[in-house]
Design a protein around this motif. Structure first.
Motif, PDB file in Angstrom:
ATOM      1  N   GLN A 581     -15.371   6.666  49.751  1.00 20.03           N
ATOM      2  CA  GLN A 581     -14.185   5.298  50.488  1.00 20.03           C
ATOM      3  C   GLN A 581     -13.956   5.406  52.113  1.00 20.03           C
ATOM      4  O   GLN A 581     -14.369   4.186  52.575  1.00 20.03           O
ATOM      5  N   GLN A 582     -13.790   6.409  52.265  1.00 18.27           N
ATOM      6  CA  GLN A 582     -14.174   6.773  53.711  1.00 18.27           C
ATOM      7  C   GLN A 582     -15.438   7.313  53.974  1.00 18.27           C
ATOM      8  O   GLN A 582     -15.590   6.515  55.547  1.00 18.27           O
ATOM      9  N   GLU A 585     -16.631   3.834  54.547  1.00 19.95           N
ATOM     10  CA  GLU A 585     -16.087   2.778  55.799  1.00 19.95           C
ATOM     11  C   GLU A 585     -17.075   3.427  56.881  1.00 19.95           C
ATOM     12  O   GLU A 585     -17.132   2.382  58.341  1.00 19.95           O
ATOM     13  N   TYR A 586     -17.143   4.372  57.226  1.00 22.32           N
ATOM     14  CA  TYR A 586     -17.505   5.225  58.598  1.00 22.32           C
ATOM     15  C   TYR A 586     -19.114   4.716  58.254  1.00 22.32           C
ATOM     16  O   TYR A 586     -19.547   3.865  59.868  1.00 22.32           O
ATOM     17  N   THR A 625     -17.220  11.569  58.856  1.00 22.45           N
ATOM     18  CA  THR A 625     -16.344  10.775  59.666  1.00 22.45           C
ATOM     19  C   THR A 625     -15.677  11.008  60.845  1.00 22.45           C
ATOM     20  O   THR A 625     -14.928   9.759  60.985  1.00 22.45           O
ATOM     21  N   LYS A 627     -12.327  11.571  60.689  1.00 21.74           N
ATOM     22  CA  LYS A 627     -11.250  11.572  60.718  1.00 21.74           C
ATOM     23  C   LYS A 627     -10.827  12.769  59.546  1.00 21.74           C
ATOM     24  O   LYS A 627     -11.796  13.165  58.293  1.00 21.74           O
ATOM     25  N   LEU A 629      -9.261  13.360  55.672  1.00 22.27           N
ATOM     26  CA  LEU A 629      -9.281  12.632  54.336  1.00 22.27           C
ATOM     27  C   LEU A 629      -7.982  12.381  53.825  1.00 22.27           C
ATOM     28  O   LEU A 629      -6.868  12.928  53.945  1.00 22.27           O
ATOM     29  N   ASP A 632      -6.320   6.174  52.742  1.00 20.23           N
ATOM     30  CA  ASP A 632      -6.242   4.869  53.153  1.00 20.23           C
ATOM     31  C   ASP A 632      -7.308   3.658  53.112  1.00 20.23           C
ATOM     32  O   ASP A 632      -7.772   2.354  52.485  1.00 20.23           O
ATOM     33  N   ALA A 633      -8.447   4.365  53.226  1.00 23.30           N
ATOM     34  CA  ALA A 633      -9.303   3.621  53.160  1.00 23.30           C
ATOM     35  C   ALA A 633      -9.640   3.070  51.639  1.00 23.30           C
ATOM     36  O   ALA A 633     -10.195   1.652  51.506  1.00 23.30           O
TER      37      ALA A 633
END
Length: 713
Positions: A581-582, A585-586, A625, A627, A629, A632-633
């Motif tokens: 998911q992260q 999102e990226y 990404t 960020k 891990l 949140d995403a």
């Protein structure tokens, strides 16, 4: 320019070349030319299996004194050390490839129920495939990795300051890998062997279990676990769905009566003998680099953070579909049964391999000249879970040559069943994602590209799950979900599916975390409580606590629990989904789209795939990404209102259907994944791209399926 035949021995070859180098002011023989010269000498002398491992020990003895006497002033001993270090590395690499290959041949042969003498893609044919041979080859592989002498040797060479960066990196990986397998306790070693023996017997029994369902008006009907699960999602008759659930539930009773409890006890005893809290703590520490306590601190944030959302979703389902919708055999059907049946024509099974290939090619994904065997069709006696393994890991050799991967890939498709095409496609995208990852690892040893510890479970699953996730996107479906006449899936069906499933996506998260919470509780049981009754009760308790009621996939039917390499593994899917998911999102923030984004393949290759297990999972996610891990995403995606999701997905869908259909656009006449593909069905080779192209092999496979399964015509 010296003939190895004139020199007569590898030691003298090293002495003479070193002396001449010193006399003429050349560089002293490097780490790759000495092993290469020795290999040349061995071949010229007729040795069938040249080994460099004896050379360092010879040099450390009398040969070392002779060498020193030949070195002219100014020659450096560190270059000789460098050569010796590389000789050790070469010996380990070659030895590991051999034991790894023999085990993987047996793993594939026994899981696919191959006949004696069936040839693999490279033409080799083990004399036989058997559980006993599988056990023995696994023991041999683990004995190789658990060799304390190799660990000591690796540590010694790592301390040598003359080593190159590649050598230091490789030696560190050796140390890390050997450390995962070396058991200083004799008791632990004995328990490990006992567990493996029981496990082999259990897996053999499970593979031959007479599984199926007592169907209304039909009586007992044999079905695989995949067929049972598919019918639960798509069958309109509740009686049939309930019978299929009971069929899945029966797996639990079977395994606890056929050795699973003894495996659990032996695994726990082994882990405790090594100083770990229990077997789960042992497995996660080896694979992820942090302990069980830290893992469940991470998982607890997801469990607590989605607990209320899960209860809200259950209440909504009961309100909209009735209380009976919460029954484990009804839940999947009530959420998507009608939609799944309506979508079925847009996922024809026989076209799934072509759509996978076209989708991956459009993402810029290649397989670097690897070879893949795909065994996609369900049959009696075949292992009841899809997987992807690598009998030949990909790696970059010291002389710069590339060793491509060889992949074994399987699923359990029944093309005549409703939903089989969708299941096949998601499995293809998932397992082929694994294959793309491991085919693109570019490191100086095969140990960087093997899927066992210390390779992170989460790291491996992130790649496959990210690519599988694309199949659920409206943009992907608008392009690739087409019926046999080439018509795209209508928006109305996509919209209906979003409305019927998105509010309940949290069920997937809760089902995923249920498995690690169960295994945690299982291995924390006092040994006296590891009984059939208590373990069955524990499974029910965890399903109630985490999922709110009985699970459509009973915990004790999950095949990962049985096999050593997959047990205490499922948390990897959870961490991976966080990373998926992260990562989504990226790319969405960076490029604005995912389907057919040609930047995705190269980005994944560089950031995620190329390093192999040389870097830690959490560091790799952050490197791509930007960020650390978090979940949140994932939580954000689950909480997105249905109305908002429909708006964004409709925009993506409309853009996708405006593009040419697969095979109709410019450049669509060929698909180049840089890979040889063989479609097989057990012993039978259906098609081989080596004799044509990827698309011609897909066409042959499509015709084979159409002839064998009338529904697909």
């Amino acid at each position: 320019h010296i003939s190895a035949m004139q020199v007569r021995s590898p030691v003298r070859l090293l002495l003479v070349t070193t002396a001449l180098a010193s006399t003429h002011g050349w560089a002293v023989p490097c780490r790759s030319c000495v092993p290469s010269a020795y290999r040349s000498f061995s071949r010229m002398k007729g040795h069938s299996k040249p080994s460099l491992f004896g050379l360092p020990s010879m040099l450390r003895g009398g040969g070392a004194l002779a060498l020193k006497s030949t070195l002219a002033a100014g020659a450096k001993d560190d270059s000789v050390s460098c050569a010796n270090s590389q000789a050790f590395i070469d010996q380990v690499n070659a030895g590991y490839e051999t034991v790894h290959r023999k085990f993987e041949e047996q793993f594939w042969g026994t899981k696919m129920a191959l006949s004696k003498g069936t040839k693999l893609a490279d033409g080799t044919a083990p004399e036989d495939y058997s559980v006993s041979a599988l056990t023995e080859t696994k023991k041999a592989m683990e004995a190789f990795l658990a060799d304390e002498q190799k660990l000591a040797e690796a540590r010694k060479w790592l301390e040598d300051p003359s080593g190159t960066e590649d050598q230091k990196k490789t030696l560190k990986m050796f140390i890390r890998t050997f450390g995962c397998y070396i058991m200083e306790s004799a008791e632990a070693k004995a328990l490990r062997e006992e567990a493996m023996k029981i496990e082999g017997s259990l897996e053999s029994s499970r593979n031959t279990m007479k599984l199926g369902a007592d169907l209304p008006d039909k009586g007992f009907t044999e079905m695989s676990s995949v067929q049972l699960a598919t019918k639960m999602r798509t069958e309109a008759d509740e009686g049939v769905r309930k019978a299929c659930y009971n069929g899945l539930k029966s797996i639990g009773g079977f395994v606890v009566e056929n050795g699973f409890l003894e495996v659990v006890k032996a695994r726990n005893q082994m882990a405790k003998a090594l100083g770990y809290e229990d077997y789960y703590d042992y497995k996660v520490t080896q694979a992820e680099g942090f302990n069980k306590k830290r893992l469940f601190e991470i998982l607890d944030t997801l469990e607590v953070g989605t607990r209320d959302l899960n209860m809200e979703a259950r209440s909504l389902l009961a309100k909209e579909k009735g209380a009976s919708a919460l029954e484990p055999w009804n839940r999947g059907y009530m959420m998507a049964g009608d939609v799944a049946r309506a979508l079925d024509p847009y996922f024809p099974f026989e076209k799934s391999v072509e759509m996978w290939g076209r989708s991956f090619a459009s993402l810029g994904i290649t397989y670097k000249e690897s070879t893949m065997d795909l065994d996609l069709l369900d049959r009696k006696g075949k292992y009841s879970n899809g997987f992807c393994h690598w009998p030949q890991p990909a790696w970059k050799k010291p002389d710069g040559t590339w060793q491509p991967a060889m992949t074994h890939f399987t699923s359990l498709a029944d093309p005549s069943a409703v939903g089989s095409g969708h299941n096949a496609l998601t499995t293809l995208m998932h397992e082929a994602g694994h294959a793309a990852h491991f085919a693109n690892i570019q490191q100086p040893s095969p140990l960087f590209a093997q899927e066992r510890a210390p390779t992170s479970v989460a790291y491996a699953e992130t790649q496959s799950m990210f690519l599988e996730s694309l199949v659920g996107d409206a943009a992907w479906r608008g392009k690739y979900a087409r019926d046999r006449d080439g018509k795209p899936v209508p928006w109305e069906l996509v919209e209906q599916e979003i409305k019927s499933t998105h509010p309940y996506k949290v069920f997937g998260l809760r089902a995923m975390i249920c498995v690690p919470y169960f295994e945690k509780a299982l291995y924390e049981l006092p040994e006296s409580e590891v009984t059939a009754e208590r373990v069955a009760q524990l499974a029910d308790e965890v399903e109630l606590k985490i999922q709110g009621g009985p699970s459509p996939r009973p915990l004790l039917s999950v095949p990962h629990l049985l096999a050593d390499e997959a047990s205490c593994y499922y948390h990897g899917y959870v961490l991976a989904e966080m990373a998926v998911q992260q990562t989504r999102e990226y790319f969405l923030k960076k490029d604005g789209y995912l389907t057919d984004n040609p930047a995705i393949g190269p980005a994944l290759e560089k950031a995620y795939w190329e390093p192999g297990n040389s870097e830690m999972f959490l560091d790799l996610v952050q490197s791509l990404t930007g960020k650390a891990l978090t979940g949140d995403a994932w939580v954000s995606a689950l909480k997105k209102p249905v109305a908002d999701k429909l708006v964004s997905e409709k925009v993506d869908y409309d853009a996708a259907v405006q593009k040419p259909a697969p095979g109709k656009g410019e450049g669509d006449s060929s698909v180049d994944l840089q890979m040889r593909v063989r479609f097989v069905d057990g012993d039978e080779v259906i098609a081989d791209s080596k004799s044509g192209t990827f698309l011609s092999a897909c066409d042959t496979f499509e015709k084979y399926v159409a002839n064998r399964f009338p529904r697909a015509k």
